[in-house]
Design a protein around this motif. Sequence first.
Motif, PDB file in Angstrom:
ATOM      1  N   TYR A   1      14.004  -5.577 -43.736  1.00 55.13           N
ATOM      2  CA  TYR A   1      14.468  -4.241 -43.321  1.00 55.13           C
ATOM      3  C   TYR A   1      13.627  -3.720 -42.157  1.00 55.13           C
ATOM      4  O   TYR A   1      14.155  -3.264 -41.139  1.00 55.13           O
TER       5      TYR A   1
ATOM      6  N   GLU B   1      27.737   3.746 -47.106  1.00 59.26           N
ATOM      7  CA  GLU B   1      28.074   2.585 -46.296  1.00 59.26           C
ATOM      8  C   GLU B   1      29.452   2.730 -45.660  1.00 59.26           C
ATOM      9  O   GLU B   1      30.038   1.746 -45.195  1.00 59.26           O
TER      10      GLU B   1
ATOM     11  N   LEU C   1      20.125   5.268 -39.904  1.00 54.14           N
ATOM     12  CA  LEU C   1      21.275   4.469 -39.448  1.00 54.14           C
ATOM     13  C   LEU C   1      21.932   5.124 -38.245  1.00 54.14           C
ATOM     14  O   LEU C   1      22.038   6.351 -38.165  1.00 54.14           O
ATOM     15  N   GLU C   2      22.339   4.267 -37.324  1.00 51.00           N
ATOM     16  CA  GLU C   2      22.993   4.744 -36.103  1.00 51.00           C
ATOM     17  C   GLU C   2      24.192   5.627 -36.470  1.00 51.00           C
ATOM     18  O   GLU C   2      25.038   5.226 -37.264  1.00 51.00           O
TER      19      GLU C   2
ATOM     20  N   LYS D   1      16.083   5.762 -45.022  1.00 51.03           N
ATOM     21  CA  LYS D   1      16.831   4.589 -44.559  1.00 51.03           C
ATOM     22  C   LYS D   1      18.247   4.993 -44.144  1.00 51.03           C
ATOM     23  O   LYS D   1      18.770   4.509 -43.142  1.00 51.03           O
TER      24      LYS D   1
ATOM     25  N   TYR E   1      19.876   0.490 -36.772  1.00 51.29           N
ATOM     26  CA  TYR E   1      18.992   1.585 -37.178  1.00 51.29           C
ATOM     27  C   TYR E   1      17.629   1.308 -36.593  1.00 51.29           C
ATOM     28  O   TYR E   1      17.316   0.174 -36.234  1.00 51.29           O
TER      29      TYR E   1
ATOM     30  N   GLU F   1      24.439  -1.978 -40.118  1.00 54.14           N
ATOM     31  CA  GLU F   1      24.461  -1.103 -38.949  1.00 54.14           C
ATOM     32  C   GLU F   1      23.160  -1.210 -38.159  1.00 54.14           C
ATOM     33  O   GLU F   1      22.156  -1.693 -38.643  1.00 54.14           O
TER      34      GLU F   1
ATOM     35  N   LYS G   1      30.030   5.726 -39.861  1.00 56.40           N
ATOM     36  CA  LYS G   1      29.213   6.912 -39.625  1.00 56.40           C
ATOM     37  C   LYS G   1      29.805   7.857 -38.580  1.00 56.40           C
ATOM     38  O   LYS G   1      29.430   9.016 -38.517  1.00 56.40           O
TER      39      LYS G   1
ATOM     40  N   PRO H   1      20.627  -3.124 -43.846  1.00 55.04           N
ATOM     41  CA  PRO H   1      21.931  -2.559 -43.469  1.00 55.04           C
ATOM     42  C   PRO H   1      22.551  -3.344 -42.317  1.00 55.04           C
ATOM     43  O   PRO H   1      21.827  -3.858 -41.458  1.00 55.04           O
TER      44      PRO H   1
END
Lengths: 368, 340, 325
Positions: free
Chosen positions: B162, A171, A283-284, A279, B198, B196, A174, B194
């Motif tokens: 999610y 977390e 994430l971006e 997952k 995605y 963020e 990134k 999350p």
Amino acid sequence: MSQIHTLTMPKWGLSMTEGRVDAWLKQEGEQINKGDEVLDVETDKISSSVEAPFSGVLRRQVAQPDETLAVGALLAVLVDGEADEAEIDAVVERFQAEFVASAASEQAQGPAPQKAEVGGRLLRWFELGEGGTPLVLVHGFGGDLNNWLFNHPALAAERRVIALDLPGHGESAKTLEHGDLDELSGAVLALLDHLDITRAHLAGHSMGGAVCLNLARLAPQRVASLSLIASVGLGREINGDYLRGFVEAANRNGLKPAMSQLFADQGMVTRQMLEDMLKFKRLEGVDAALRLLAAAIADGDQQRHDLRGVIAQQPTLVLWGSEDAIIPASHAQGVEAEAVVLPGVGHMVQMEAAEQINQLLQDFVRKH
Amino acid sequence: MARKISYQQAINEALAQEMRRDSTVFIIGEDVAGGAGAPGEQDAWGGVLGVTKGLYHQFPGRVLDAPLSEIGYVGAAVGAATQGLRPVCELMFVDFAGCCLDQILNQAAKFRYMFGGKAVTPLVMRTMVGAGLRAAAQHSQMLTSLWTHIPGLKVVCPSSPYDAKGLLIQAIRDNDPVIFCEHKLLYSMQGEVPEELYTVPFGEANYLRDGDDITLVTYGRMVHLAMEAANNLARQGIDCEVLDLRTTSPLDEDSILESVEKTGRLVVIDEANPRCSLATDISALVAQKAFAALKGPIEMVTAPHTPVPFSDALEDLYIPDAAKIEAAVRKVMDASRSAA
Amino acid sequence: MSTQLSSEQLLHAYEVMRTIRAFEERLHVEFATGEIPGFVHLYAGEEASAAGVMAHLRDSDCIASNHRGHGHCIAKGVDVYGMMAEIYGKKTGVCGGKGGSMHIADLSKGMLGANGIVGAGAPLVAGSALAAKLKGRDDVSVVFFGDGASNEGAVFEAMNMASVMNLACIFVAENNGYAEATASKWSVACDHIADRAAGFGMPGVTIDGYDFFAVHEAAGAAVERARSGQGPSLIEVKLTRYYGHFEGDAQTYRAPDEVKNLRETRDCLLQFRNKTTRAGLLSAAQLDAIDGRVDGLIEDAVRRAKADPKPQPADLLSDVYVSYP
């Protein structure tokens, strides 16, 4: 003087609230030594063995196979010395009367990871324990602070232990600027500054090992000792197919063959582990970060960094699994350090042989 | 641990984050803000159940209330999509498709093919599906099979917060028209999401449970009932594999077949009516392509071939439940054991 | 003939109308040979409408058309040979042979497609007009629809929404008197389709669709209004179609000699030629030269379209999606 111990459902990682009892590995009446595996427990994320934190005779298997129990629930009673059945009944009765599943009460969540802007980027870290020279745990490529879930609580019994998410991972933020070891080591240093830690023991796994080595190269005065587990930077070879496969994998079927190479015990690669990794990879920014780091670590099957020269600077422990399919255990040979190769274990040494690694790390850090 | 938010918040967050990232994204629909032209509060509703609440003030001029004209505003969204924008139009209840179907069926879905590959229509139509709110026959349907039947459309039906966020971001970025079906009974469901951005890719089923005895294929709200049934059955020694399709078009045929090849048994659970449905389609797929692996008959657990009734006594009967799923699983297990 | 147009503009308008006429007349002949598949709806007779409106538009302005769309396509600048090849179902067609006569589109020319669904174009141009507004552009969108479509709810919804949202949108109702085989005198409840504009809070005019200059003037006013942010308009263009609803329509519902009389007395090309030459704006020789050029263009288009290859079997499965795993 006899002692009656209660063995309870452990909490592995941050999100575990309950576990399912898979099978008993020890039978009632058996003598158990501290560190022995007593039973197998499965969570939605992982399956592993519960080790006895104390020695004694297994007198009562309270939990039944296939039973799902909350974290902290009573699994077994061990007795070191003498105790009659009535005494054991009384202990069980009292425990069950007083036990409140922590999942039920929000307050009882225990310590939580922290997040802050550190050195200009968001970092997440998780602290357990207090006192002593702190120990910092640095995960490997594609990992996060949960890679230490079997180690962190045990190691924290004797000192302050901090596990972090490297930039591009978990977390933490990134986005990477250069995507090289200097950037990652810089982030760990920034966290040390942020936490006012002048000197720490560093333990790194795989790429995290190279991050620690590189930190020691950049700031030797900050490093009390190095523990390198299946580390990058100690030899030429690396499994380039693994890196490529891991980076390219976009679904469960693509990821499974890559993740399977990490473990000697294929049972460790659970559906949930794959799903959690997917997952993360979705994430971006993660894909770009992983590509940068993979390229920084290796060119095909060859590592880019030889950091063996840093080892002699400080006390160093090198640990490896004999069945490591990512970086060969032969890299543990010929280094100027204490080196232990654990038989039958793959690349994720600290997960597959948690108890041994905990013991080795604890003994080593205690000495330095 | 990732923070937990609701399915509804996950959708709102996906919209907000994508609108912030991409200035071509806008929202149009009936009362997506609420209060247009009225003397009182603007953004009074934020969608009839509040899913888009707050976006009106965050993105001035990009959350557009439309007159109650489903052909008009859905068609306008289709037209805008051909002009380089990424509209997210909201059809309040999927049942209202009757009003605007042409713009989806004959326009958005066909442009690319009909125009020889020259058109790109990145439209998202968000719409509420499913029974359980005692909303009766015109506000409760599960019309996923209707959309899935139409070439040119992609059809999404997330089962968790999610997936809702990741699939909606994928839908907005996708260059084809996407029908995004939100189950109204899932809006309050909490789950880890999350913070963020995605994306969850289309056409990849989610294995929610690994099992060796029987495969349960489903999507949307039924996923949770299938999991409940699987957990109950596990206590009886029946090990179910549960697949959440996530998208019904594209359909993850490979995962369905892979799972049935392993278990040899299949129950399809679909909240929709049974004729020409996903349940029949998936059953046919397996019968056609994995017949040799089957150890017993395929079972379907679906709504009956009736409209959705109003009275709770009837609606509860209409909607498949865990007990019906368990019964279907036992039936397949029994039939395959006696055959063996 | 109050509109002041340069000779260049006049020649262009004539060329557009003449091209449409030649295209449609030729299709009428070719269709009868059986070589052209499917349905073909000809625009011959209505040329002044397409040419008069499109004279005010640029490529970035959008139009949507209907099943009778060849004229709108040509006037908006879609390639004539590509259209012909499309109508013949050839791979070289503007839609690769997958659309045909009713679905000719060229988004690069702002042509959002002919449309097989009556009235469906109206919401689409409300959308392209909304897109222009959101992008902060002054592009205008126009939908062409018939008297039949003027009774469709889709058109009403789009008109109301265009007004409510103040969109740069123009609704051009080409009233040729017949929706298929049903007379608009019977099917349209009000005297003029333009009267309906009042119900949607926009101006509406009824104009003579045989007169290029009348269409040009009315369209000019509507385009200016839309471009300057004053909202939508409705223009009812009254005209006739020279051929049936589709090719093969025996048109027994029409009066004997109805078309013959209109052709002889009202034809838009004849009127245009007479007015411009009498006023000394253009010479007959200039117009004749265009006639010759257009005939050559159409002949060439037909010859090439006939010779072109059909789509390949693999084309059946392509272009359904941009991406589909």
